[in-house]
Write a protein that holds these residues in place. Structure first.
Motif, PDB file in Angstrom:
ATOM      1  N   LEU A  82       0.824  -1.209   0.000  1.00  0.00           N
ATOM      2  CA  LEU A  82       0.000   0.000   0.000  1.00  0.00           C
ATOM      3  C   LEU A  82       0.861   1.262   0.000  1.00  0.00           C
ATOM      4  O   LEU A  82       0.462   2.285  -0.551  1.00  0.00           O
ATOM      5  N   LEU A  83       2.014   1.167   0.637  1.00  0.00           N
ATOM      6  CA  LEU A  83       2.895   2.339   0.734  1.00  0.00           C
ATOM      7  C   LEU A  83       4.324   1.860   0.906  1.00  0.00           C
ATOM      8  O   LEU A  83       4.603   0.983   1.730  1.00  0.00           O
ATOM      9  N   ARG A  84       5.215   2.438   0.116  1.00  0.00           N
ATOM     10  CA  ARG A  84       6.645   2.246   0.319  1.00  0.00           C
ATOM     11  C   ARG A  84       7.311   3.573  -0.036  1.00  0.00           C
ATOM     12  O   ARG A  84       7.389   3.951  -1.205  1.00  0.00           O
ATOM     13  N   GLU A  85       7.761   4.271   1.018  1.00  0.00           N
ATOM     14  CA  GLU A  85       8.340   5.599   0.839  1.00  0.00           C
ATOM     15  C   GLU A  85       9.594   5.734   1.691  1.00  0.00           C
ATOM     16  O   GLU A  85       9.733   5.076   2.731  1.00  0.00           O
ATOM     17  N   THR A  86      10.478   6.604   1.236  1.00  0.00           N
ATOM     18  CA  THR A  86      11.684   6.933   1.994  1.00  0.00           C
ATOM     19  C   THR A  86      11.580   8.384   2.454  1.00  0.00           C
ATOM     20  O   THR A  86      11.395   9.294   1.638  1.00  0.00           O
ATOM     21  N   TYR A  87      11.680   8.575   3.773  1.00  0.00           N
ATOM     22  CA  TYR A  87      11.552   9.897   4.375  1.00  0.00           C
ATOM     23  C   TYR A  87      12.926  10.347   4.869  1.00  0.00           C
ATOM     24  O   TYR A  87      13.635   9.573   5.531  1.00  0.00           O
ATOM     25  N   ALA A  88      13.285  11.566   4.550  1.00  0.00           N
ATOM     26  CA  ALA A  88      14.576  12.114   4.965  1.00  0.00           C
ATOM     27  C   ALA A  88      14.345  13.178   6.036  1.00  0.00           C
ATOM     28  O   ALA A  88      13.379  13.955   5.961  1.00  0.00           O
ATOM     29  N   ALA A  89      15.218  13.216   7.026  1.00  0.00           N
ATOM     30  CA  ALA A  89      15.090  14.188   8.117  1.00  0.00           C
ATOM     31  C   ALA A  89      16.469  14.640   8.572  1.00  0.00           C
ATOM     32  O   ALA A  89      17.412  13.847   8.644  1.00  0.00           O
ATOM     33  N   GLU A  90      16.561  15.936   8.877  1.00  0.00           N
ATOM     34  CA  GLU A  90      17.775  16.499   9.459  1.00  0.00           C
ATOM     35  C   GLU A  90      17.718  16.290  10.967  1.00  0.00           C
ATOM     36  O   GLU A  90      16.669  16.434  11.597  1.00  0.00           O
ATOM     37  N   GLY A  91      18.861  15.943  11.564  1.00  0.00           N
ATOM     38  CA  GLY A  91      18.888  15.679  12.999  1.00  0.00           C
ATOM     39  C   GLY A  91      18.873  16.943  13.827  1.00  0.00           C
ATOM     40  O   GLY A  91      19.434  17.973  13.446  1.00  0.00           O
ATOM     41  N   GLU A  92      18.198  16.883  14.968  1.00  0.00           N
ATOM     42  CA  GLU A  92      18.189  17.960  15.956  1.00  0.00           C
ATOM     43  C   GLU A  92      18.858  17.427  17.215  1.00  0.00           C
ATOM     44  O   GLU A  92      18.417  16.436  17.791  1.00  0.00           O
ATOM     45  N   TRP A  93      19.905  18.117  17.655  1.00  0.00           N
ATOM     46  CA  TRP A  93      20.675  17.629  18.794  1.00  0.00           C
ATOM     47  C   TRP A  93      19.874  17.759  20.089  1.00  0.00           C
ATOM     48  O   TRP A  93      19.425  18.839  20.448  1.00  0.00           O
ATOM     49  N   ALA A  94      19.692  16.631  20.764  1.00  0.00           N
ATOM     50  CA  ALA A  94      19.090  16.645  22.092  1.00  0.00           C
ATOM     51  C   ALA A  94      20.167  16.810  23.160  1.00  0.00           C
ATOM     52  O   ALA A  94      19.916  17.354  24.235  1.00  0.00           O
ATOM     53  N   ALA A  95      21.368  16.342  22.844  1.00  0.00           N
ATOM     54  CA  ALA A  95      22.538  16.431  23.718  1.00  0.00           C
ATOM     55  C   ALA A  95      23.732  16.076  22.830  1.00  0.00           C
ATOM     56  O   ALA A  95      23.550  15.561  21.725  1.00  0.00           O
ATOM     57  N   PRO A  96      24.968  16.331  23.291  1.00  0.00           N
ATOM     58  CA  PRO A  96      26.122  15.976  22.463  1.00  0.00           C
ATOM     59  C   PRO A  96      26.169  14.509  22.054  1.00  0.00           C
ATOM     60  O   PRO A  96      26.740  14.178  21.014  1.00  0.00           O
ATOM     61  N   GLY A  97      25.548  13.640  22.843  1.00  0.00           N
ATOM     62  CA  GLY A  97      25.573  12.217  22.527  1.00  0.00           C
ATOM     63  C   GLY A  97      24.250  11.658  22.050  1.00  0.00           C
ATOM     64  O   GLY A  97      24.080  10.442  21.980  1.00  0.00           O
ATOM     65  N   ALA A  98      23.290  12.524  21.689  1.00  0.00           N
ATOM     66  CA  ALA A  98      21.977  12.045  21.254  1.00  0.00           C
ATOM     67  C   ALA A  98      21.384  13.026  20.252  1.00  0.00           C
ATOM     68  O   ALA A  98      21.445  14.242  20.453  1.00  0.00           O
ATOM     69  N   VAL A  99      20.801  12.481  19.183  1.00  0.00           N
ATOM     70  CA  VAL A  99      20.201  13.322  18.142  1.00  0.00           C
ATOM     71  C   VAL A  99      18.857  12.737  17.745  1.00  0.00           C
ATOM     72  O   VAL A  99      18.705  11.519  17.639  1.00  0.00           O
ATOM     73  N   ALA A 100      17.857  13.616  17.571  1.00  0.00           N
ATOM     74  CA  ALA A 100      16.494  13.184  17.258  1.00  0.00           C
ATOM     75  C   ALA A 100      16.140  13.560  15.823  1.00  0.00           C
ATOM     76  O   ALA A 100      16.573  14.594  15.303  1.00  0.00           O
ATOM     77  N   PHE A 101      15.310  12.715  15.199  1.00  0.00           N
ATOM     78  CA  PHE A 101      14.843  12.930  13.832  1.00  0.00           C
ATOM     79  C   PHE A 101      13.317  12.848  13.821  1.00  0.00           C
ATOM     80  O   PHE A 101      12.749  11.910  14.388  1.00  0.00           O
ATOM     81  N   THR A 102      12.685  13.795  13.177  1.00  0.00           N
ATOM     82  CA  THR A 102      11.229  13.799  13.036  1.00  0.00           C
ATOM     83  C   THR A 102      10.880  13.612  11.569  1.00  0.00           C
ATOM     84  O   THR A 102      11.232  14.444  10.729  1.00  0.00           O
ATOM     85  N   LEU A 103      10.199  12.521  11.262  1.00  0.00           N
ATOM     86  CA  LEU A 103       9.798  12.230   9.887  1.00  0.00           C
ATOM     87  C   LEU A 103       8.480  12.938   9.586  1.00  0.00           C
ATOM     88  O   LEU A 103       7.559  12.927  10.414  1.00  0.00           O
ATOM     89  N   THR A 104       8.370  13.539   8.426  1.00  0.00           N
ATOM     90  CA  THR A 104       7.168  14.277   8.051  1.00  0.00           C
ATOM     91  C   THR A 104       6.565  13.663   6.785  1.00  0.00           C
ATOM     92  O   THR A 104       7.278  13.118   5.939  1.00  0.00           O
ATOM     93  N   PRO A 105       5.231  13.747   6.639  1.00  0.00           N
ATOM     94  CA  PRO A 105       4.559  13.156   5.472  1.00  0.00           C
ATOM     95  C   PRO A 105       5.040  13.776   4.161  1.00  0.00           C
ATOM     96  O   PRO A 105       5.429  14.945   4.100  1.00  0.00           O
ATOM     97  N   ARG A 106       4.943  12.990   3.096  1.00  0.00           N
ATOM     98  CA  ARG A 106       5.348  13.452   1.764  1.00  0.00           C
ATOM     99  C   ARG A 106       4.144  13.826   0.914  1.00  0.00           C
ATOM    100  O   ARG A 106       4.267  14.599  -0.032  1.00  0.00           O
ATOM    101  N   TYR A 107       2.979  13.271   1.228  1.00  0.00           N
ATOM    102  CA  TYR A 107       1.789  13.521   0.423  1.00  0.00           C
ATOM    103  C   TYR A 107       0.955  14.637   1.042  1.00  0.00           C
ATOM    104  O   TYR A 107       0.867  14.772   2.262  1.00  0.00           O
ATOM    105  N   GLY A 108       0.313  15.414   0.185  1.00  0.00           N
ATOM    106  CA  GLY A 108      -0.550  16.493   0.652  1.00  0.00           C
ATOM    107  C   GLY A 108      -1.911  15.983   1.093  1.00  0.00           C
ATOM    108  O   GLY A 108      -2.335  14.876   0.734  1.00  0.00           O
TER     109      GLY A 108
END
Length: 236
Positions: free
Chosen positions: A157-183
């Motif tokens: 039904l769906l096969r997509e690749t989502y790209a996200a830039e990392g946001e530093w939570a701390a020097p040793g941890a980084v978070a990524f938030t995936l966002t929808p591609r379709y409107g």
């Protein structure tokens, strides 16, 4: 003769000392019943160390966003040599109560996972923690597949690749938030499935990820392939 006559009368100072001693005893008993909660994140790591006979654990990140009993448990992330730790804890008036401690060993000493998404309360989020200090910028590509059917009769039904830039939570941890591609106006099967996926109505059958670390000049330092991106109830 009344019992009160045998009990010596205490002065105001003596009563104060008695009450303080009684309060201290009650506090000690309460701490003992609750397993002596830790006051700091470092204290939680020290306790986890003793559980696994480890030492020298470094605090990477103290994830406190969500409270105990919610969607995700507050989690402290640490590193001891080539071992990564994720220590779940619960909050109490006396400090932090250790719930569970998970250990991870990765060839590059970096662990990636996605956060549980109950009832569509969270966007699709990924956290990476470990040996990330040399990186100036991070990015992640996450390939998601949703299928329908059973056994050999399945349809994608769906096969997509989502790209996200990392946001530093701390020097040793980084978070990524995936966002929808379709409107929102897109009524295709893939778009409808994506909205249901991000809303927590359907689950993906597979998550694959590629983590990339870059230096300040944009040079690629490291690339990590994650064939199965595990889902964890860790908070950050």
């Amino acid at each position: 003769m009344k019992l009160q006559e045998y009990i010596p009368r205490l002065s105001r100072k003596q009563k104060l000392v008695r009450n303080l001693l009684a309060a201290a005893m009650c506090l000690f008993l309460l701490e003992w019943m609750m397993g002596f909660p830790c006051l700091t994140a470092e204290g939680l790591l020290r306790r986890a160390e003793r559980m696994y006979l480890m030492e020298g654990t470094e605090l990477l990140y103290d994830g406190q966003e969500r409270g105990a009993g919610g969607v995700c448990w507050p989690t402290v992330y640490g590193r001891a040599g080539d071992t990564l730790l994720a220590v779940r804890y619960g909050r109490s008036p006396l400090g932090r109560q250790l719930m569970t401690a998970e250990l991870y060993r990765e060839p590059d000493n970096i662990y990636c996972f996605r956060q549980m998404n109950f009832f569509g309360e969270l966007p699709l989020q990924v956290l990476a923690f470990g040996d990330l200090r040399e990186a100036a910028r991070t990015e992640m590509e996450c390939t998601v597949e949703v299928t329908a059917g059973v056994g050999d009769v399945k349809r994608t039904l769906l096969r997509e690749t989502y790209a996200a830039e990392g946001e530093w939570a701390a020097p040793g941890a980084v978070a990524f938030t995936l966002t929808p591609r379709y409107g929102e106006e897109d009524t295709s099967e893939a778009a409808v499935t994506e909205r249901r996926l991000f809303g927590g109505e359907v689950a993906a059958q597979n998550y694959e990820a590629v983590l990339r670390l870059y230096d300040e000049s944009g040079r690629l330092l490291h690339e990590k392939q994650v064939e199965v991106l595990e889902e964890e109830s860790y908070g950050w």
